[in-house]
Design a protein around this motif. Structure first.
Motif, PDB file in Angstrom:
ATOM      1  N   GLN A  77      -5.502  17.345   7.235  1.00 14.35           N
ATOM      2  CA  GLN A  77      -6.670  16.749   8.054  1.00 14.35           C
ATOM      3  C   GLN A  77      -7.026  17.973   9.241  1.00 14.35           C
ATOM      4  OE1 GLN A  77      -6.458  12.701   9.007  1.00 14.35           O
ATOM      5  NE2 GLN A  77      -7.246  12.412   6.908  1.00 14.35           N
ATOM      6  N   ASN A 289     -12.071   5.083  14.233  1.00 12.23           N
ATOM      7  CA  ASN A 289     -12.663   4.695  13.146  1.00 12.23           C
ATOM      8  C   ASN A 289     -12.775   3.153  13.161  1.00 12.23           C
ATOM      9  OD1 ASN A 289     -13.536   6.725  10.946  1.00 12.23           O
ATOM     10  ND2 ASN A 289     -12.055   7.682  12.025  1.00 12.23           N
ATOM     11  N   ARG A 521     -13.142   7.823   6.287  1.00 17.77           N
ATOM     12  CA  ARG A 521     -12.124   8.503   6.965  1.00 17.77           C
ATOM     13  C   ARG A 521     -10.714   7.971   6.353  1.00 17.77           C
ATOM     14  NH1 ARG A 521     -11.240  13.261   8.252  1.00 17.77           N
ATOM     15  NH2 ARG A 521     -13.395  13.185   9.139  1.00 17.77           N
TER      16      ARG A 521
END
Length: 589
Positions: A77, A289, A521
């Motif tokens: 990531q 998130n 995500r």
């Protein structure tokens, strides 16, 4: 009086340390905002320690937090974000003696290749690199090393340790019962060399990994596989020889290598961004998130019964059934997670625990879309928990299978005789002494034990057949305890596809019919915590707190023979009972 004063002193020290930690935690909490990249720069990613799957908890002391090991997901990531960050103009990869398996190395190499698609330069600087380090680094545009160093590229080997002669000297006999001609776990304690079946299985694994390595290096260095194989027969290479053979592109010190990247990236050589600092941006995104999440559920380490708080050392390398199932149940009921990617890196362990894990994951699969991604190893109990009926993906270098059951117990009578220890006792029931360490098993007890092992093996094969939608006879040909390399054509029925995390996500999107995937995500589950919160939670002791706080920062190097002995007595074995466990730990190097 001395003890009293010492107690007071220790109390003051502990209180001072607690205040210091709390102070750092409060400062961090007060300033917790999205970190930013400071101007145009190139990213410096140092890979020189262990690469793991499960992220460590955030430490309130910044220096200790910086020492926590990289995870595969974090590296992936970080590179994904850096590829689209206009302030990041290039990548400087620094590697050497990194501890990871071949599947993790494949994922890292794929992440580097994906970053290169951004058009940004990637340069690698290596310090005494081994084969895995070099395999990963060949994804870079340029590879350099110090001219007095050497490249440890000489092919691959796999070794197995046998303890029988040592145990004979100690007067210890290990009694083993197993199902499957390849389930040769007990051979480490009862033999002095490999059986033909072990050589066959391990030879196929070695061939598979060797092919993965050669192909990757050949592609990266724009050579043919035959050339790379020929070169490896002349290895290892002093740096000057590596340069002559065009295995590296330049010989220079670190600063010189960075200057070269800065020139290509058109930034100042002093404009550097640490990937460790950049990692904070990734973790910030995990926290922010709200309801567009896919859970990255990690099952890493030996499978044991109960909880990891039972004194088995570092809980990050243990799959404790009670703890893991608790997390699975919580995930099942959390509506903010739209799907689950189960990441397995385990050679198995306790048979009962692995069965409980499979049942919990099957219930999770009914509630949310689920796909399994195998890492370095997903074998025996680690494979058992994967057969939920959902898609299974593995790397070409993943070790899997090992469908079999084993039971072992030591007979310490000879050792006790040597040290003058005797035992006397009473029993009621013919098999009450089946698990006694003071005498060998009787024929009656051995027969009873075989019945249990055979039943457990039939259950294993049957559940694999059900999960893979195959006939029992078809799975039986792949079973017998044999470990397979996922790229072996004969073993393709054990998995659905070869691929890494991106391929697993694509399969998950398809399976769950997930739309607007750009907003989803992938985040670790359970969420990473501030270590301070964990220390003072109801079910954690202060000793566990300090282990999680400082254990990763003060890892001492241990001699090779100590590591070998530690491998010989793993947590699952110490619990006893029937094991769905890979017969050996394979470290191809």
């Amino acid at each position: 009086m001395k003890k009293f004063l010492l107690g007071i002193l220790c109390g003051f020290v502990f209180a001072g340390l607690a205040i210091l930690i709390l102070g750092f935690a409060l400062i961090r909490a007060a300033s917790k905002s999205a970190p930013e990249t400071a101007g145009e720069s190139f990213l410096v990613l140092r890979l020189d320690s262990e690469i793991v799957e499960r992220p460590a908890d955030e430490n309130p002391i910044p220096w200790f937090d910086m020492q926590s090991p990289w995870t595969v997901l974090e590296i992936k990531q970080v590179l994904e974000r850096a590829a689209t960050d206009n302030k990041i103009k290039g990548l400087f990869l620094e590697g050497g003696r990194t501890s990871m398996g071949w599947a993790k190395a494949e994922e890292l190499r794929m992440a580097l290749l994906a970053f290169k698609k951004s058009g940004k330069p990637v340069h690698a600087f290596l310090r005494t690199p081994n084969a895995k380090d070099y395999f990963v680094a060949t994804a870079a545009d340029r590879v350099s090393m110090v001219d007095e160093d050497y490249l440890d590229l000489k092919g691959l080997r796999v070794e197995r340790t046998y303890y029988k002669n040592t145990l004979d000297k100690l007067g210890i006999q290990v009694e083993v019962e197993h199902i499957g001609k390849y389930k040769d776990f007990g051979d480490s304690y009862t033999k002095t060399s490999m059986t033909p079946e072990t050589r066959e299985s391990m030879g196929a694994i070695l061939d598979g990994i060797f092919n993965v390595m050669v192909q990757g290096i050949a592609e990266g260095r724009k050579r043919t596989p035959a050339e790379i194989e020929r070169l490896m027969d002349d290895g290892p290479f002093l740096a000057k020889a590596a340069l002559k053979e065009k295995l590296v592109d330049a010989l220079s010190y670190e600063e010189g290598a960075m200057d070269e990247l800065a020139k290509v990236a058109n930034v100042s050589s002093k404009s550097r961004s640490s990937a460790r600092d950049y990692r904070k941006q990734i973790r910030f995104r995990w926290d922010k998130n709200a309801d567009q999440k896919i859970a990255y559920l990690v099952a890493e380490g030996d499978i044991i019964r109960g909880s990891a708080s039972g004194g088995f050392g570092n809980s990050d390398s243990i799959i404790a059934s009670r703890d893991f199932i608790k997390n699975v149940q919580a995930l099942k009921n959390d509506s903010s997670y739209k799907a689950v990617l189960l990441r397995i890196d385990s050679g198995g362990g306790d048979a009962i625990a692995s069965d409980e894990l499979l049942a919990a994951l099957q219930e999770l699969s009914k509630a949310k879309p689920l796909v399994i991604s195998m890492s370095d190893v997903a074998a025996s109990g680690g494979y058992y928990m994967a057969v939920t009926g959902d898609p299974i993906l593995a790397y070409p270098g993943t070790i899997t299978g090992s469908i079999g059951v084993v039971f072992g117990k030591p007979n310490l009578k000879g050792l006790y005789d040597k040290i003058g220890l005797t035992k006397d006792g009473l029993q009621r029931g013919k098999n009450a002494d089946l698990d006694s360490e003071y005498k060998p098993m009787s024929d009656t007890a051995r027969k009873k034990l075989r019945e249990g092992i055979e039943e457990s093996y039939r259950t294993f094969v049957g559940k694999v057949a059900a999960g893979r939608k195959a006939q029992v006879e078809e799975i039986e040909t792949l079973a017998q305890g044999r470990a397979w390399i996922a790229s072996d054509p004969k073993a393709k029925r054990l998995t659905d596809q070869l691929g890494g995390i991106d391929a697993a996500l694509a399969a998950l999107y398809k399976k769950g019919n997930l739309t607007n995937t750009s907003q989803l995500r992938l985040v670790p589950y359970p969420p990473t915590q501030n270590a301070l919160e964990k220390w003072f939670s109801e079910d954690k002791l202060v000793s566990t707190a300090f282990q999680s706080a400082f254990g990763g920062a003060f890892k001492l190097e241990t001699p090779a023979y100590v590591d070998e002995l530690r491998k010989g007595l793993r947590p699952a074995l110490r619990q006893g009972g029937m094991l769905r466990w890979m017969p050996y730990t394979i470290d191809v190097k």
